[in-house]
Design a protein around this motif. Sequence first.
Motif, PDB file in Angstrom:
ATOM      1  N   ASN A  55       0.794  -1.223   0.000  1.00 40.11           N
ATOM      2  CA  ASN A  55       0.000   0.000   0.000  1.00 40.11           C
ATOM      3  C   ASN A  55       0.826   1.272   0.000  1.00 40.11           C
ATOM      4  O   ASN A  55       0.340   2.328  -0.370  1.00 40.11           O
ATOM      5  CB  ASN A  55      -0.981   0.016   1.183  1.00 40.11           C
ATOM      6  CG  ASN A  55      -0.287  -0.152   2.508  1.00 40.11           C
ATOM      7  OD1 ASN A  55       0.805  -0.706   2.577  1.00 40.11           O
ATOM      8  ND2 ASN A  55      -0.900   0.308   3.572  1.00 40.11           N
ATOM      9  N   LEU A  88      -4.141  -6.217  -1.180  1.00 37.28           N
ATOM     10  CA  LEU A  88      -3.240  -7.345  -0.939  1.00 37.28           C
ATOM     11  C   LEU A  88      -3.219  -8.306  -2.116  1.00 37.28           C
ATOM     12  O   LEU A  88      -2.180  -8.870  -2.465  1.00 37.28           O
ATOM     13  CB  LEU A  88      -3.641  -8.069   0.353  1.00 37.28           C
ATOM     14  CG  LEU A  88      -2.638  -9.108   0.839  1.00 37.28           C
ATOM     15  CD1 LEU A  88      -1.274  -8.479   1.087  1.00 37.28           C
ATOM     16  CD2 LEU A  88      -3.129  -9.755   2.129  1.00 37.28           C
TER      17      LEU A  88
ATOM     18  N   ASN B  83      -6.503  -6.780   3.100  1.00 37.48           N
ATOM     19  CA  ASN B  83      -5.414  -6.621   4.067  1.00 37.48           C
ATOM     20  C   ASN B  83      -4.999  -7.978   4.596  1.00 37.48           C
ATOM     21  O   ASN B  83      -5.805  -8.905   4.637  1.00 37.48           O
ATOM     22  CB  ASN B  83      -5.885  -5.772   5.260  1.00 37.48           C
ATOM     23  CG  ASN B  83      -6.195  -4.363   4.838  1.00 37.48           C
ATOM     24  OD1 ASN B  83      -5.329  -3.614   4.406  1.00 37.48           O
ATOM     25  ND2 ASN B  83      -7.454  -3.992   4.937  1.00 37.48           N
TER      26      ASN B  83
END
Lengths: 361, 346
Positions: A55, A88, B83
């Motif tokens: 990120n 991700l 994530n």
Amino acid sequence: MLTKLYEWLRIVNPKPTDEMVEKRKAAITDIISHILAQKDFSLLIALVGAAVHGNHALSQESPLFTVALEAIKKYQPAFPEALSENMLEVRTCCAVAVSELVNRNEAKSHKHRMLASSLVISSHPSYVTLKQRYLLQMLQELHNSAHSMLETTAMVRRRRTSVSLDPKLEGITDVQSLAVTLVPALKKALDDLQRQSSLEREEIEVLWWMFARSSKTLQSPLNELDAFDAALCCGIELANLSLLPPISSYRNMVSRALSEAHSDHAFKAVSLSKLTAKWDDKLFSLLIPSTPDAQDHVRNYPQLFPLSWLCHRFESSKSRSGWEEELKNKTSTLGTLSMPLNDWAIQVYNERIAQRCLLGN
Amino acid sequence: MSVTVCNKADCTVAETGTCLELYKSIIECPFYKGDAGKQDTFVHDTIEANEGSSQTVGRNLSRTFHSGYELGTQDAAEIMRANYTHFIGILGLYNAGKTCLISSLYSLAAKGELLPKYLFAGSLTLQGFENRLRLLRRWRRPSLPEQLVEHTRLLDPRSPALMHLALKEVSSGRDINLLVTDLPGEWSKELIEREETATRFEFLKRADGIFLVIDGPSLEGRHRHSHIQCSRILLERLADNVCIEKSVPLVLLVSKCDLLGMKQPEGIRAIEARANELGFNPTVMMTAAFSGKPAAVKNGTGILESIEKVINLTPPFSKLQCKTNIRTNMQRSFHNFPELSRGSEN
């Protein structure tokens, strides 16, 4: 590499289906083709940045994200567009693409392979302290592949062959035919000699540098310099002496040179703040690449060139304050990193090698 | 896309597809206004009912939200794709305390008892946690009931149920996403009895940590040998049939330790030894998800420490092994310059 796709996709899906693996494979192949078709290395650098640091190197507007998203959606239209929802997975796809590039054995992608490998290695501090098991495993495999690629290519380049001059002269009766046969053979033999000579010169120069125990840049014995300055000089000077790609022995030489000059400091852990606080101002420019394009890459990707980024920042802002917060925002892992001084010297070396691969010299 | 609009006040046909006036076909309803032609989230599918009459079913195509009870592996993939998520596999026999463990973790988070280290940062399965705690909240007697939470029943018996919890580490600001499995004890029992069921546990290869929950008092009771043997077989299945990586953190959670006075039962040593033999590096944690003696043993003892074994582990970044297959004409020392070891500094 694409053979590891299933294992690496498990980072983002506990049970990836065959269909998903096939779709991602196709998308990654497209991403690689797109990158190889580019005239410059910007997209490749962004790809490695995304693989290594996710990120902090990817943004919704970045060209790489656009390319990656388009490639994935071509085979799977039902893929979220927002980076916040797919970061991700895009990162994992980028890592697979980097790994595939690094492991491809094609002449046309040789420069990309070298640059990608050297960038993965120079970004090592960005991921070494990750607490995310499978992500770290993936990056570790990538790191090992990169090292293996560079080492193999380095050894091939340094392979010693006997120089032979053996033109086929049977049946040649006139001078013109003789010239046509002899000239290419002579040229090849001279090229071989030139190549062997450059290998000899590399070894001799490096050995003399090791023997002298002195910094060419600061014109001073290494043991008379501050330990932190010596670490910077060892890394840069040996990186400049190496032919590309370098052999892994160079890292050991950097370590040996520093340890012999500063045995008290070489193995002690030093934080990044302490390391850079001690550096002489005159030395910053050594780690800043010479061209504006390369400087832009260094500025935009501190994850790939952490120490170069710092030098560039110190040089351009003429100030050593406020960088910790900025680096933490851009990398989140590097601000508090502490490594032995030897390892920092090797990091300088790795970054300088990556810069040389970027500059093509 | 077309949309159905009804002039009748409070008619919910737009949401449910069922006409309040009970017309089988919405078009026949006098209040039906017809297609508004607006861009909206409704699409009508017309299906033929058994008797030949058609029935319109509305299907909401707007963003679907998780039900909030539990997640399946594909739901989990939606979280994991955004994530990094720490995936914890929790196994154990029936009544070992697996669901209590998860519920206790949620209770700690809900009451702010993860502070000062962690803040609760949300959950996609809040309703699931609340449901699991229902029994506990209803209890009025002075002592703990035998059963604190309902035994787990999966909505889809073929697919594992996952509970989600998001935390924020206060010191570093790090976001931590946790997905923990809540499997019925029958799954573990079947794995022990039949190794072919190991394929059901493929998803555990993604686990960042494995918790094997063992009923503490059972390790000291009359049937302790049977419980110890079952735990050993379960470990063998994980190692040999599911093929879990040996470096994955394995926590042997001894539950209900408040009943044991927090004394480690002898039986756990045999289980730990077997785990070591199999190549795992187990940690034994004494836990009390819900304590019968909260003055002596706090509720949630050992739970957070067990989770931290997984989320705070930095696997070692092993040294590079760079061996090439390139044969050179001669072995040049320049190419084999030795690495400096720490001993050479003197």
